[in-house]
Enzyme design. Structure first.
Site, mmCIF file in Angstrom:
data_model
loop_
_atom_site.group_PDB
_atom_site.id
_atom_site.type_symbol
_atom_site.label_atom_id
_atom_site.label_comp_id
_atom_site.label_asym_id
_atom_site.label_seq_id
_atom_site.Cartn_x
_atom_site.Cartn_y
_atom_site.Cartn_z
ATOM 1 N N GLY A 40 74.899 18.501 32.349
ATOM 2 C CA GLY A 40 74.642 18.656 33.781
ATOM 3 C C GLY A 40 75.111 17.431 34.531
ATOM 4 O O GLY A 40 74.943 16.296 34.062
ATOM 5 N N HIS A 266 61.571 30.649 49.522
ATOM 6 C CA HIS A 266 61.730 29.817 50.718
ATOM 7 C C HIS A 266 61.636 30.696 51.967
ATOM 8 O O HIS A 266 62.295 31.726 52.045
ATOM 9 C CB HIS A 266 63.094 29.116 50.666
ATOM 10 C CG HIS A 266 63.218 27.971 51.595
ATOM 11 N ND1 HIS A 266 63.121 28.116 52.960
ATOM 12 C CD2 HIS A 266 63.423 26.647 51.379
ATOM 13 C CE1 HIS A 266 63.269 26.933 53.526
ATOM 14 N NE2 HIS A 266 63.443 26.025 52.590
ATOM 15 N N SER A 284 67.944 25.569 56.400
ATOM 16 C CA SER A 284 67.089 24.458 55.965
ATOM 17 C C SER A 284 65.721 24.409 56.648
ATOM 18 O O SER A 284 65.588 24.685 57.844
ATOM 19 C CB SER A 284 67.822 23.147 56.258
ATOM 20 O OG SER A 284 66.929 22.079 56.128
ATOM 21 N N ARG A 331 55.948 26.042 52.052
ATOM 22 C CA ARG A 331 56.831 27.203 51.880
ATOM 23 C C ARG A 331 56.104 28.452 51.376
ATOM 24 O O ARG A 331 56.378 29.553 51.836
ATOM 25 C CB ARG A 331 57.938 26.837 50.895
ATOM 26 C CG ARG A 331 58.852 25.831 51.489
ATOM 27 C CD ARG A 331 59.898 25.379 50.519
ATOM 28 N NE ARG A 331 60.750 24.410 51.201
ATOM 29 C CZ ARG A 331 61.755 23.781 50.643
ATOM 30 N NH1 ARG A 331 62.043 24.008 49.370
ATOM 31 N NH2 ARG A 331 62.477 22.932 51.326
ATOM 32 N N ARG A 436 56.705 23.753 45.314
ATOM 33 C CA ARG A 436 57.342 22.470 45.624
ATOM 34 C C ARG A 436 57.404 22.279 47.126
ATOM 35 O O ARG A 436 57.770 23.191 47.861
ATOM 36 C CB ARG A 436 58.755 22.441 45.042
ATOM 37 C CG ARG A 436 59.525 21.195 45.437
ATOM 38 C CD ARG A 436 60.874 21.154 44.774
ATOM 39 N NE ARG A 436 61.839 22.081 45.302
ATOM 40 C CZ ARG A 436 62.526 21.924 46.430
ATOM 41 N NH1 ARG A 436 62.327 20.867 47.203
ATOM 42 N NH2 ARG A 436 63.415 22.827 46.818
HETATM 43 C C1 LIG Z 1 70.620 25.877 49.441
HETATM 44 C C2 LIG Z 1 69.699 24.850 48.865
HETATM 45 C C3 LIG Z 1 69.299 23.771 49.631
HETATM 46 C C4 LIG Z 1 68.447 22.801 49.100
HETATM 47 N N1 LIG Z 1 68.062 21.760 49.898
HETATM 48 C C5 LIG Z 1 67.242 20.820 49.382
HETATM 49 C C6 LIG Z 1 66.831 19.719 50.165
HETATM 50 O O1 LIG Z 1 67.209 19.571 51.323
HETATM 51 N N2 LIG Z 1 66.006 18.805 49.611
HETATM 52 C C7 LIG Z 1 65.556 18.916 48.326
HETATM 53 O O2 LIG Z 1 64.825 18.045 47.874
HETATM 54 N N3 LIG Z 1 65.962 19.949 47.563
HETATM 55 C C8 LIG Z 1 66.773 20.898 48.044
HETATM 56 N N4 LIG Z 1 67.157 21.947 47.265
HETATM 57 C C9 LIG Z 1 66.822 21.936 45.841
HETATM 58 C C10 LIG Z 1 67.761 20.971 45.109
HETATM 59 O O3 LIG Z 1 69.050 21.057 45.677
HETATM 60 C C11 LIG Z 1 67.868 21.257 43.620
HETATM 61 O O4 LIG Z 1 66.617 21.449 43.068
HETATM 62 C C12 LIG Z 1 68.532 20.088 42.910
HETATM 63 O O5 LIG Z 1 69.742 19.752 43.544
HETATM 64 C C13 LIG Z 1 68.769 20.402 41.454
HETATM 65 O O6 LIG Z 1 69.474 19.318 40.887
HETATM 66 P P1 LIG Z 1 69.723 19.248 39.339
HETATM 67 O O7 LIG Z 1 70.550 18.050 39.110
HETATM 68 O O8 LIG Z 1 68.446 19.381 38.612
HETATM 69 O O9 LIG Z 1 70.570 20.568 39.006
HETATM 70 P P2 LIG Z 1 71.967 21.110 39.586
HETATM 71 O O10 LIG Z 1 72.447 20.390 40.766
HETATM 72 O O11 LIG Z 1 71.810 22.598 39.667
HETATM 73 O O12 LIG Z 1 72.986 20.781 38.445
HETATM 74 C C14 LIG Z 1 72.994 21.499 37.231
HETATM 75 C C15 LIG Z 1 74.124 20.961 36.401
HETATM 76 O O13 LIG Z 1 74.005 21.508 35.102
HETATM 77 C C16 LIG Z 1 75.242 22.031 34.675
HETATM 78 N N5 LIG Z 1 74.948 23.119 33.754
HETATM 79 C C17 LIG Z 1 74.032 24.111 33.876
HETATM 80 N N6 LIG Z 1 74.020 24.860 32.766
HETATM 81 C C18 LIG Z 1 74.943 24.344 31.932
HETATM 82 C C19 LIG Z 1 75.377 24.676 30.634
HETATM 83 N N7 LIG Z 1 74.874 25.694 29.944
HETATM 84 N N8 LIG Z 1 76.374 23.911 30.099
HETATM 85 C C20 LIG Z 1 76.916 22.850 30.768
HETATM 86 N N9 LIG Z 1 76.507 22.497 31.994
HETATM 87 C C21 LIG Z 1 75.531 23.233 32.557
HETATM 88 C C22 LIG Z 1 75.961 22.455 35.934
HETATM 89 O O14 LIG Z 1 77.338 22.471 35.704
HETATM 90 C C23 LIG Z 1 75.521 21.327 36.881
HETATM 91 O O15 LIG Z 1 76.365 20.225 36.705
HETATM 92 C C24 LIG Z 1 67.984 22.938 47.784
HETATM 93 C C25 LIG Z 1 68.378 24.016 47.013
HETATM 94 C C26 LIG Z 1 69.207 24.991 47.552
HETATM 95 C C27 LIG Z 1 69.540 26.181 46.723
#
Ligand SMILES: Cc1cc2nc3c(=O)[nH]c(=O)nc-3n(C[C@H](O)[C@H](O)[C@H](O)COP(=O)(O)OP(=O)(O)OC[C@H]3O[C@@H](n4cnc5c(N)ncnc54)[C@H](O)[C@@H]3O)c2cc1C
Length: 638
Positions: A40, A266, A284, A331, A436
């Site tokens: 990730g 949401h 948002s 939310r 959350r």
């Molecule tokens: C539209 C939207 C707006 C949001 N706005 C906010 C906000 O304003 N503030 C806030 O706090 N949160 C917000 N969130 C929530 C927040 O964006 C996410 O919870 C957070 O970014 C998740 O980050 P992460 O690094 O855990 O995962 P992600 O950013 O989802 O990254 C996952 C990574 O894992 C990799 N991956 C997944 N499965 C595999 C696999 N099997 N093999 C190899 N690689 C894999 C992907 O390629 C990626 O690189 C929002 C969510 C959405 C949907």
């Protein structure tokens, strides 16, 4: 399975500091002897990989996108919380901690949340130092706005693109390490299996999504930063690629899955417009700083143009029901309130599944230019999708699946029950309980990656006996064979249904039976129907294309196959939890005025499920939740 949360002893405010002092360190010259696999490259993964490499570990980082910069984190809009108290409006580490525990409906682990609030302040400093262009006030100080479930302004933001700017910061840090040769990056590479040897996570099996080649990577620890599984519902605000595969395969190798039923719906998303739709769009939560949510008081007015409905005939239902928090109620509560008014027949727009988010008051007060400055890109996005100009007519919004609080179980050190397997960001269950609060996912992902894991992983290396396993070990070969066989099986079915149609059917079932409200009968029905749908998938799916080429249908099919299994665990968890809490709303358990009724006597625990083998029911393990600081009360935002 023994679930030891390893929460340090002592007063809550000192736990993390004391733990950091007591943890064993790895000598700088020894760090290069350890290989860490990070799966990730979103905010949690990129911050982990960059920081671990900066410390001196050898890191391999994997993502399925063509660039780490395209991880779903880039979609985050509204902001990131931190207890800086820049507004001098009463914020503190303690208040952020309390708001988050209360926001999570007293179903999160207190010590983790306190640490999160503590390190929140470091995150902002780190990101500013990286050059993240947070919004500033005229004086030059960083600006803040409010998010749901808080009465202070603690949300740092970069217009409506906070995730993108934060990810660019983390990505630059990652690139520096890639340039130095400390991180080897594997884009377009999907993890298909976790390799566990003698009870320890020792590597992963991956598929090169361009060549189709399946190969193994060994490491001393594996960090999963693979995001959330909201797409099990088919329609969600998540990027289309978000999936449960890595977490699910780890579960099937012995990692416990915690609270899978805790899904966040949401309240402010663009309503579904028809069966053709494959994705939903978030508006948002920051918009609720200035937008007012309402529906007509009378059903008869619902089809009228909103501008023709006089003030006296409007029901600003959030302000009416929750006068203290108003439009910034959390939310879960805001979503249910929207559903309630729509169920009463007072919803607006096609199908009556919508409520207004109205900026006319704010525009009158502040001027259109000010609103444009704050939310311009969100208004543009809304107009592109709906064709409506939200400066002139209210937005129409409706709740949609957005985030998953459940995830792989981790202890205080962010290590799963499998030694050597760490889980960070949305992929773990750790900090948000049953709901959350807005702007706290970015905070958690970056806290995990920049400030928690870099300490705890070193402690794991230094405090337990380590053994190296090469990728040529038989354990890897077996996993490779299983992964190859599964890929070939998917391609060989050549049935009559598309992957999308099966995924859509699963998602619709989950949304109806295990979505915003759930009941025993509905969950049982879903549990009966999911295995049939899974059978239909494995007998009748048509995966187009071949293996040895870029084949997105094949990638998608593998992910949907995992959703087909995971959905059952999600419903089972929802069925066993005979209470309502946060996003888990069971119709049988509600107060007289329709709020969630928790049962602290019987359900104040983390439900961690253990895989027992195919066709066997998973075993439930319980981690009791003890609150020493934030005493459990019925949540009230009135
Ligand atoms: C539209 C939207 C707006 C949001 N706005 C906010 C906000 O304003 N503030 C806030 O706090 N949160 C917000 N969130 C929530 C927040 O964006 C996410 O919870 C957070 O970014 C998740 O980050 P992460 O690094 O855990 O995962 P992600 O950013 O989802 O990254 C996952 C990574 O894992 C990799 N991956 C997944 N499965 C595999 C696999 N099997 N093999 C190899 N690689 C894999 C992907 O390629 C990626 O690189 C929002 C969510 C959405 C949907």
């Amino acid at each position: 399975m023994v679930l030891d949360a390893k929460i340090p002893a002592g007063p809550i405010a000192q736990k993390w500091d004391k733990h950091r002092f007591e943890m064993k360190l790895v000598n700088p010259a020894n760090k290069r002897k350890f290989d860490v696999i990070v799966v990730g490259s979103g905010l949690a993964g990129a911050s982990s990989a960059a920081t671990l490499a900066e410390l001196g570990y050898n890191v391999k980082c994997f993502c399925f996108q063509d660039s780490p910069r395209r991880a779903h984190s880039i979609a985050a809009q509204g902001g990131i919380n931190a207890a800086k108290n820049y507004k001098n409006d009463g914020d503190s580490v303690y208040r952020l901690f309390y708001d988050t525990v209360k926001g999570g409906d007293f179903r999160s682990r207190e010590a983790n949340v306190y640490r999160l609030a503590q390190v929140s302040v470091n995150i902002i400093d780190q990101c500013v130092a990286q050059g993240v262009p947070f919004a500033r006030e005229y004086s030059g100080y960083l600006d803040n706005r409010s998010f749901g479930g808080a009465q202070v302004s603690r949300t740092f933001y970069a217009r409506g693109q906070t995730g993108q700017q934060l990810l660019l910061g983390a990505y630059q840090a990652l690139c520096r390490q890639i340039g130095l040769g400390a991180v080897k990056m594997f884009p377009r590479t999907e993890m298909l299996d976790l390799v566990v040897i003698d009870g320890h996570a020792k590597g992963i099996v991956v598929r090169d999504l361009v060549s189709g080649e399946i190969s193994s990577h060994a490491g001393d620890a594996v960090v999963l930063a693979t995001g959330g599984y909201g797409n099990v519902f088919f329609l969600s605000t998540n990027a289309k690629g978000c999936n449960v595969t890595a977490a699910w395969r780890a579960y099937k190798k012995g990692a416990a899955f915690a609270n899978p039923c805790y899904t966040q719906i949401h309240p402010t998303c663009i309503p579904v417009s028809g069966d053709h739709q494959s994705k939903l769009t978030l508006m948002s939560e920051s918009l609720r700083n200035d937008g007012r949510v309402w529906v007509p008081k009378r059903k008869d007015d619902c089809q009228k143009p909103p501008g023709t409905i006089p003030e006296a005939d409007r029901d600003y239902y959030l302000e009416r029901k929750y006068p203290s928090f108003g439009n910034l109620a959390p939310r879960d509560i805001s979503s249910r309130a929207a559903k309630e008014v729509c169920d009463e027949g007072r919803g607006v727009g096609p199908g009556g599944l919508g409520v207004f988010l109205d900026f006319s008051d704010a525009i009158r007060r502040l001027g259109e230019e000010r609103i444009r400055e704050r939310y311009g890109n969100l208004f543009d996005m809304y107009e592109k999708i709906t064709g409506e100009n939200a400066y002139q007519v209210p937005m129409r919004i409706y709740p949609a699946v957005h985030y998953t609080m459940g995830g792989l179980w981790v202890d205080y050190n962010l290590m799963s029950n499998l030694p050597g397997l760490f889980v960070v960001g949305e992929a773990n269950f750790s900090d948000h309980g049953a709901n959350r609060l807005g702007a706290s996912a970015l905070m958690q992902g970056l806290a995990d990656g920049y400030f928690v894991l870099p300490y705890t992983i070193g402690h794991y290396f230094a405090s337990s006996k380590q053994f190296k396993i090469p990728a040529s070990h038989a354990g890897f070969k077996t996993s490779e064979e299983t992964s190859r066989a599964r890929t070939n099986r998917l391609l060989a079915i050549k049935g009559r249904r598309t992957v999308t149609s099966l995924h859509r059917e699963l998602g619709k079932l989950l949304w109806e039976k295990c979505g915003m409200s759930r009941s025993e009968a509905g969950l049982k029905e879903a549990l009966n129907r999911i295995p049939l749908l899974r059978e239909e998938f494995w007998n009748n799916v048509n995966v187009t294309g071949k293996n040895g080429e870029l084949n997105q249908d094949l990638e998608y099919a593998g992910r949907v196959a995992d959703f087909m299994e995971f959905a059952e665990l999600l419903c089972l968890d929802g069925l066993h939890r005979n209470e309502s809490c946060g996003g888990h709303f069971r119709e049988e358990f509600q107060t007289e005025d329709g709020e969630a009724r928790r049962d602290d006597e019987h359900f104040a625990y983390v439900a961690a499920w253990e895989y027992q083998g195919q066709d066997k029911p998973p075993a439930l393990h319980k981690e009791p939740l003890e609150y020493e600081e934030a005493h459990m009360t019925q949540r009230s935002y009135k």
